[in-house]
Motif scaffolding. Structure first.
Motif, PDB file in Angstrom:
ATOM      1  N   ARG A 151       5.597   4.053   0.566  1.00 52.66           N
ATOM      2  CA  ARG A 151       4.793   2.853   0.205  1.00 52.66           C
ATOM      3  C   ARG A 151       5.483   1.705   1.297  1.00 52.66           C
ATOM      4  O   ARG A 151       6.710   1.766   1.683  1.00 52.66           O
ATOM      5  N   ILE A 152       4.625   0.695   1.563  1.00 52.79           N
ATOM      6  CA  ILE A 152       4.856  -0.248   2.409  1.00 52.79           C
ATOM      7  C   ILE A 152       4.575  -1.747   1.857  1.00 52.79           C
ATOM      8  O   ILE A 152       3.120  -2.017   1.499  1.00 52.79           O
ATOM      9  N   SER A 153       5.475  -2.474   1.562  1.00 49.03           N
ATOM     10  CA  SER A 153       4.694  -3.921   1.431  1.00 49.03           C
ATOM     11  C   SER A 153       3.917  -4.571   2.712  1.00 49.03           C
ATOM     12  O   SER A 153       4.469  -4.536   3.760  1.00 49.03           O
ATOM     13  N   MET A 170      -3.004   0.868   7.275  1.00 49.14           N
ATOM     14  CA  MET A 170      -1.771   1.365   7.239  1.00 49.14           C
ATOM     15  C   MET A 170      -1.791   2.875   7.687  1.00 49.14           C
ATOM     16  O   MET A 170      -2.820   3.720   7.752  1.00 49.14           O
ATOM     17  N   TYR A 171      -0.755   3.442   8.228  1.00 47.12           N
ATOM     18  CA  TYR A 171      -0.704   4.789   8.832  1.00 47.12           C
ATOM     19  C   TYR A 171       0.880   5.555   8.120  1.00 47.12           C
ATOM     20  O   TYR A 171       1.450   4.933   7.614  1.00 47.12           O
ATOM     21  N   VAL A 172       0.621   6.784   8.288  1.00 46.05           N
ATOM     22  CA  VAL A 172       1.815   7.443   8.031  1.00 46.05           C
ATOM     23  C   VAL A 172       1.863   8.604   9.012  1.00 46.05           C
ATOM     24  O   VAL A 172       1.046   9.457   9.441  1.00 46.05           O
ATOM     25  N   GLN A 173       2.943   8.589   9.826  1.00 46.17           N
ATOM     26  CA  GLN A 173       3.313   9.282  11.013  1.00 46.17           C
ATOM     27  C   GLN A 173       4.174  10.701  10.264  1.00 46.17           C
ATOM     28  O   GLN A 173       4.981  10.450   9.790  1.00 46.17           O
ATOM     29  N   MET A 174       3.599  11.798  10.372  1.00 47.57           N
ATOM     30  CA  MET A 174       4.061  13.021   9.366  1.00 47.57           C
ATOM     31  C   MET A 174       4.687  13.891  10.699  1.00 47.57           C
ATOM     32  O   MET A 174       3.815  14.583  11.316  1.00 47.57           O
ATOM     33  N   ASN A 175       5.996  14.093  10.659  1.00 50.19           N
ATOM     34  CA  ASN A 175       6.424  14.958  11.663  1.00 50.19           C
ATOM     35  C   ASN A 175       7.250  16.170  11.024  1.00 50.19           C
ATOM     36  O   ASN A 175       7.487  16.115   9.935  1.00 50.19           O
ATOM     37  N   SER A 176       7.524  17.178  11.865  1.00 47.33           N
ATOM     38  CA  SER A 176       8.257  18.462  11.106  1.00 47.33           C
ATOM     39  C   SER A 176       7.637  18.851   9.843  1.00 47.33           C
ATOM     40  O   SER A 176       8.113  18.989   8.961  1.00 47.33           O
ATOM     41  N   LEU A 177       6.339  18.933   9.870  1.00 48.40           N
ATOM     42  CA  LEU A 177       5.555  19.420   8.876  1.00 48.40           C
ATOM     43  C   LEU A 177       5.876  20.769   8.227  1.00 48.40           C
ATOM     44  O   LEU A 177       6.305  21.801   9.032  1.00 48.40           O
ATOM     45  N   LYS A 178       5.878  20.879   7.010  1.00 46.83           N
ATOM     46  CA  LYS A 178       6.242  22.017   6.172  1.00 46.83           C
ATOM     47  C   LYS A 178       5.005  22.621   5.225  1.00 46.83           C
ATOM     48  O   LYS A 178       4.043  21.941   4.927  1.00 46.83           O
ATOM     49  N   PRO A 179       5.002  23.916   5.321  1.00 42.92           N
ATOM     50  CA  PRO A 179       3.680  24.497   4.292  1.00 42.92           C
ATOM     51  C   PRO A 179       3.894  23.637   2.872  1.00 42.92           C
ATOM     52  O   PRO A 179       2.738  23.545   2.450  1.00 42.92           O
ATOM     53  N   GLU A 180       4.918  23.336   2.394  1.00 46.34           N
ATOM     54  CA  GLU A 180       4.818  22.439   1.231  1.00 46.34           C
ATOM     55  C   GLU A 180       4.393  21.211   1.104  1.00 46.34           C
ATOM     56  O   GLU A 180       4.205  20.295   0.251  1.00 46.34           O
ATOM     57  N   ASP A 181       4.256  20.534   2.333  1.00 45.50           N
ATOM     58  CA  ASP A 181       3.408  19.303   2.652  1.00 45.50           C
ATOM     59  C   ASP A 181       2.039  19.518   2.395  1.00 45.50           C
ATOM     60  O   ASP A 181       1.155  18.307   2.466  1.00 45.50           O
ATOM     61  N   THR A 182       1.346  20.651   2.301  1.00 46.93           N
ATOM     62  CA  THR A 182       0.016  20.914   2.161  1.00 46.93           C
ATOM     63  C   THR A 182      -0.329  20.138   0.697  1.00 46.93           C
ATOM     64  O   THR A 182      -0.068  20.497  -0.335  1.00 46.93           O
ATOM     65  N   ALA A 183      -1.464  19.247   1.015  1.00 49.97           N
ATOM     66  CA  ALA A 183      -1.863  18.545  -0.073  1.00 49.97           C
ATOM     67  C   ALA A 183      -3.088  17.859   0.094  1.00 49.97           C
ATOM     68  O   ALA A 183      -3.418  17.689   1.577  1.00 49.97           O
ATOM     69  N   MET A 207       0.810  -1.054   0.037  1.00 53.90           N
ATOM     70  CA  MET A 207       0.003   0.161   0.127  1.00 53.90           C
ATOM     71  C   MET A 207       0.853   0.924   0.041  1.00 53.90           C
ATOM     72  O   MET A 207       2.041   1.327   0.544  1.00 53.90           O
ATOM     73  N   GLY A 208       0.241   2.501  -0.545  1.00 55.54           N
ATOM     74  CA  GLY A 208       1.076   3.567  -0.747  1.00 55.54           C
ATOM     75  C   GLY A 208       0.322   4.778  -0.282  1.00 55.54           C
ATOM     76  O   GLY A 208      -0.840   4.727  -0.124  1.00 55.54           O
ATOM     77  N   TRP A 209       1.034   5.837   0.095  1.00 51.56           N
ATOM     78  CA  TRP A 209       0.486   7.130   0.290  1.00 51.56           C
ATOM     79  C   TRP A 209       0.972   7.942  -0.781  1.00 51.56           C
ATOM     80  O   TRP A 209       2.094   7.957  -1.277  1.00 51.56           O
ATOM     81  N   PHE A 210       0.107   8.691  -1.493  1.00 51.29           N
ATOM     82  CA  PHE A 210       0.378   9.661  -2.368  1.00 51.29           C
ATOM     83  C   PHE A 210      -0.314  11.079  -1.897  1.00 51.29           C
ATOM     84  O   PHE A 210      -1.006  11.047  -0.873  1.00 51.29           O
ATOM     85  N   ARG A 211       0.180  12.088  -2.610  1.00 52.55           N
ATOM     86  CA  ARG A 211      -0.344  13.528  -2.294  1.00 52.55           C
ATOM     87  C   ARG A 211      -0.453  14.345  -3.576  1.00 52.55           C
ATOM     88  O   ARG A 211       0.282  13.854  -4.594  1.00 52.55           O
ATOM     89  N   GLN A 212      -1.431  15.197  -3.515  1.00 55.64           N
ATOM     90  CA  GLN A 212      -1.407  16.393  -4.794  1.00 55.64           C
ATOM     91  C   GLN A 212      -1.748  17.496  -4.191  1.00 55.64           C
ATOM     92  O   GLN A 212      -2.849  17.675  -3.592  1.00 55.64           O
ATOM     93  N   ALA A 213      -1.025  18.376  -4.441  1.00 57.58           N
ATOM     94  CA  ALA A 213      -1.132  19.727  -4.266  1.00 57.58           C
ATOM     95  C   ALA A 213      -1.805  20.447  -5.511  1.00 57.58           C
ATOM     96  O   ALA A 213      -1.842  19.919  -6.547  1.00 57.58           O
ATOM     97  N   PRO A 214      -2.714  21.459  -5.133  1.00 57.11           N
ATOM     98  CA  PRO A 214      -3.258  22.411  -6.206  1.00 57.11           C
ATOM     99  C   PRO A 214      -2.162  22.935  -7.229  1.00 57.11           C
ATOM    100  O   PRO A 214      -0.995  23.162  -6.815  1.00 57.11           O
ATOM    101  N   GLY A 215      -2.629  22.334  -8.510  1.00 56.48           N
ATOM    102  CA  GLY A 215      -1.819  22.764  -9.690  1.00 56.48           C
ATOM    103  C   GLY A 215      -0.617  21.718  -9.983  1.00 56.48           C
ATOM    104  O   GLY A 215       0.158  22.051 -10.808  1.00 56.48           O
TER     105      GLY A 215
END
Length: 121
Positions: free
Chosen positions: A50-52, A79-92, A34-42
């Motif tokens: 991803r993780i097997s 499935m989880y994703v722990q997101m630390n030290s988030l940045k504005p560019e992680d917005t999606a 399984m995988g995590w994807f992201r899509q920011a505007p534009g």
């Protein structure tokens, strides 16, 4: 069919943390990874991590390496994703996807509905 439901998105300040979850149901035995994807505007949709499913092998995009941690709970089909030290560019919008292919040739046949992550500066 595999159904995927994400949760855990929200608004957080830069430097903060969020944990996203993705729970699978249906014909999950066909899922290799399984995988995590992201899509920011534009922007194009991009893979985050991803993780097997059985071995727990992981992959991270360079942009999140060292900040995000992907994991899975086989018993809970989650499935989880722990997101630390988030940045504005992680917005999606973050999506989870089920892969019925292989590590070298993934095939994402099923997708969740997406969850919004917004990081304020």
């Amino acid at each position: 069919q595999v159904q995927l439901v994400e949760s855990g998105g929200g608004l957080v300040q830069a430097g903060g943390s969020l944990r996203l979850s993705c729970t699978a149901s249906g014909r999950t035995f066909s899922t290799y990874a399984m995988g995590w994807f992201r899509q920011a505007p534009g922007k194009e949709r991009e893979i985050v991590a991803r993780i097997s499913w059985s071995a727990g092998r992981t992959y991270y995009a360079d942009s999140v390496k060292g900040r995000f941690t992907i994991s899975r709970d086989i018993a809970r089909n989650t499935m989880y994703v722990q997101m630390n030290s988030l940045k504005p560019e992680d917005t999606a919008v973050y999506y989870c996807a089920a892969d019925s292919g292989s590590w070298l040739k993934p095939r994402y046949d099923y997708w969740g509905q997406g969850t919004q992550v917004t990081v304020s500066s």
